[in-house]
Each structure stands twice: as C-alpha cells, then as structure tokens.
Scaffold this motif. Structure first.
Motif, mmCIF file in Angstrom:
data_model
loop_
_atom_site.group_PDB
_atom_site.id
_atom_site.type_symbol
_atom_site.label_atom_id
_atom_site.label_comp_id
_atom_site.label_asym_id
_atom_site.label_seq_id
_atom_site.Cartn_x
_atom_site.Cartn_y
_atom_site.Cartn_z
ATOM 1 N N LEU A 1 -9.648 8.738 4.685
ATOM 2 C CA LEU A 1 -9.160 7.417 4.280
ATOM 3 C C LEU A 1 -10.002 6.344 4.949
ATOM 4 O O LEU A 1 -10.211 6.383 6.167
ATOM 5 N N LEU B 1 -4.868 -5.427 -3.781
ATOM 6 C CA LEU B 1 -5.398 -4.220 -3.166
ATOM 7 C C LEU B 1 -6.311 -3.479 -4.142
ATOM 8 O O LEU B 1 -5.907 -3.151 -5.261
ATOM 9 N N ILE C 1 -8.149 -0.076 -4.955
ATOM 10 C CA ILE C 1 -7.897 1.326 -4.644
ATOM 11 C C ILE C 1 -8.989 2.187 -5.270
ATOM 12 O O ILE C 1 -9.248 2.104 -6.475
ATOM 13 N N GLU D 1 -10.579 2.374 9.926
ATOM 14 C CA GLU D 1 -10.066 1.040 9.589
ATOM 15 C C GLU D 1 -11.099 0.030 10.062
ATOM 16 O O GLU D 1 -11.372 -0.083 11.262
ATOM 17 N N ALA E 1 -1.386 3.208 2.453
ATOM 18 C CA ALA E 1 -2.068 4.157 3.332
ATOM 19 C C ALA E 1 -1.090 5.161 3.940
ATOM 20 O O ALA E 1 -1.350 6.373 3.955
ATOM 21 N N LEU F 1 -1.313 -2.827 1.847
ATOM 22 C CA LEU F 1 -2.340 -1.854 2.215
ATOM 23 C C LEU F 1 -1.754 -0.800 3.155
ATOM 24 O O LEU F 1 -1.985 0.408 2.987
ATOM 25 N N LEU G 1 -9.115 1.873 0.559
ATOM 26 C CA LEU G 1 -8.233 0.740 0.271
ATOM 27 C C LEU G 1 -8.857 -0.526 0.848
ATOM 28 O O LEU G 1 -9.134 -0.595 2.046
ATOM 29 N N GLU H 1 -8.321 -4.776 0.898
ATOM 30 C CA GLU H 1 -7.623 -5.993 0.495
ATOM 31 C C GLU H 1 -8.651 -6.950 -0.104
ATOM 32 O O GLU H 1 -9.761 -7.091 0.441
ATOM 33 N N ASN I 1 -9.351 -4.799 5.707
ATOM 34 C CA ASN I 1 -9.012 -6.164 5.322
ATOM 35 C C ASN I 1 -10.141 -7.040 5.862
ATOM 36 O O ASN I 1 -10.043 -7.622 6.935
ATOM 37 N N CYS J 1 -9.996 2.160 5.092
ATOM 38 C CA CYS J 1 -9.248 0.969 4.694
ATOM 39 C C CYS J 1 -9.778 -0.250 5.436
ATOM 40 O O CYS J 1 -10.306 -0.135 6.553
#
Length: 293
Positions: free
Chosen positions: A196, A287, A289, A132, A117, A113, A251, A253, A200, A198
């Motif tokens: 962006l 991942l 996307i 994030e 990124a 990831l 993104l 995970e 997890n 992202c």
C-alpha cells in the motif's frame, strides 16, 4: 483587531463556562465555519479538560488565570493564527495529534483516505508493507497503525521539523514499533515493494492557493501543488510504478476539481491498473484509487 474584553491590565470579571462559550462564539464567528465547536475546543484547552466536561459544567466559573489564557488565545486567533496552532493539538480520526506551524493541520476529508486504507489492510491481512508519503504530523500513518496492528509503515516527509512532530505523535499513541519515519524526498532511494502506498501531498494549484485564507497560515510546502496541482503527485506516481507490489493499492488525496486529470496522469504510469476516484462526504472527488491486478 477588536479590543479584547479582558486585557491583562484590567480587572478580571467572574465568568462561567456558559458565558465564556457565548463570548468566544461571538468573537470568532467570522473567522471559522464552526464557531460553536471551535469555542468548545478552545475552552477545553483553557480549562485543561475535554469537550464533554465543558458541556457538562456550564456553571463552572473560570479563574483569573483561565480568563487571561482565553484572552491571549483569542488575540492570537485574531492575529491570523489557526486555532490548532494556538492550542497545539487537533483531533483526527478520533485521535489527538500534536501540531505546530511546521505541519499541515489534519482535516476531516483526509479521513476518507485513512478509512479506505484501514479497510483494505484488514481485508488483506497478508499485506503489511505500507508507505505513507508526506506524513506531516503523522496523522495518516499513526491512525492506520492504531487500527491495523500487522501494518509496518514507512512514513516519509522532506521536512525534518515535520518528521520530529510525527515521531512525537507516534510515541504518544504508542505505535513507534510499527512505523519507521524517514526524512526524504518522496520515495527516492526508498526500497520497495509496498503493498500500500498512500499520500496526501500538496495538490492545490499555485494560483488558487494564493487566493485562499490558508495561504501563509500553514506551510506552503505542504499545500502548493504547482500550476495544475499535480506536480508533486505526478512525481510520486512515477516512482510508485516501480515500488507498488503486484495486487497492491495506491491512495492519493487530490484536488476535487481535477479528477479526470488525476486519473489520466495515473494511467500513464499504471496502464494495467483499475483507476477510480472516491467522493468525500461533501460529494467531491477527493481520493484517487489505483488497484493493481
């Protein structure tokens, strides 16, 4: 638990690094997939050196204090404490992060990831607003900030203890001016848009999690993804549909066994997007996307 070779009430025997490495490898062989590497990491912690120094000085003799620290650390590992929590830090993306039982231990698969990124942000220098979500130790946000100076990151976690750890790591890596840490439930009431997004997030199905060694060793809040592993991810996908900028990238995970379910869920909220998955080094779909036109 097997008795340790060097309990605190016993005489201390002389031991070299070479002998200590073999001793630790033998002791933890059934507790880790990488006993050789973990033995080096543990001994580096004991000696307050790095792994390179440990490997270069096999004849160095541990002093009595170091031998006792090693024995105490092995006792904690045998009691079920993961090595990163024992030593209080762990390497991720060639950076060292402080970790506590309040945060998930950074894992190599998450570097996919981060790599994706960083590459996208470097290729799109006009895109600098990043969110994030579920920052934990801060390893994702801090790794991105360390490699992309123009990035301005909002890093979010629902756990105040995790936010405190992440802020400490940002200070250690001198990226506090690039990251704003927020204690918050996903993107609720967080203004966008972001170029962006992202995350997890917890993605292990609840039933599967209870069968894994990691269960109760690391924070369940950071692992339990609900019945299908997509409960928390689904909430963030819904919120991200309103916060991701035109031409932006998201993104996530994901659990390797459910790539089609993850893509189908993403398509519900991003019907115009290009949605795909990316394989990790083990060949697993890791991942998700989402690319907006």
């Amino acid at each position: 638990m097997p008795a340790l070779n060097y309990p605190s009430h016993s005489p201390i025997r002389t031991q070299t690094i070479s002998v200590a490495l073999a001793h630790i490898r033998q002791r933890i062989a059934g507790l880790t997939d990488s006993p050789g590497l973990d033995a080096q990491v543990l001994l580096a912690f004991v000696c307050k050196k790095d792994r390179t120094w440990i490997l270069a000085h096999p004849e160095y003799e541990l002093n009595p204090e170091e031998i006792l620290i090693m024995a105490e650390a092995l006792a904690r590992i045998y009691a079920g404490v993961p090595l990163p929590y024992v030593i209080g830090e762990w390497e991720f993306y060639q950076l060292l992060f402080k970790v506590t039982p309040s945060v998930l231990i950074p894992r190599p698969e998450t570097e996919l990831l981060v790599e994706t990124a960083i590459r996208w942000l470097q290729e799109n220098p006009h895109c600098n607003q990043v969110a994030e979500v579920g920052t934990g130790s801060g390893c994702i946000a801090i790794s991105i900030a360390s490699h992309v100076p123009h990035a301005r990151i909002t890093a979010i976690d629902i756990s105040p203890e995790a936010v405190a750890v992440a802020e400490r790591n940002a200070a250690l890596h001198q990226v506090c001016d690039q990251i704003e840490f927020r204690e918050n439930d996903l993107l609720t009431n967080i203004p966008g848009p972001f170029h962006l997004i992202c995350a997890n997030l917890p993605y292990i199905p609840s039933a599967a999690l209870r069968c894994l060694p990691v269960y109760l060793q690391e924070p369940t809040l950071a692992l339990d993804g609900g019945d299908d592993g997509l409960k928390v991810i689904g909430r963030l996908l819904e919120q991200s549909a309103q916060k991701l900028a035109k031409g932006g990238l998201a993104l996530f995970e994901i659990e390797a066994g459910h790539p089609q379910e993850a893509k189908a869920l993403a398509a519900q909220y991003f019907p115009q997007a290009n949605i795909s998955t990316k394989l990790d080094l083990a060949g697993r779909h890791r991942l998700l996307i989402i690319e907006l036109p």
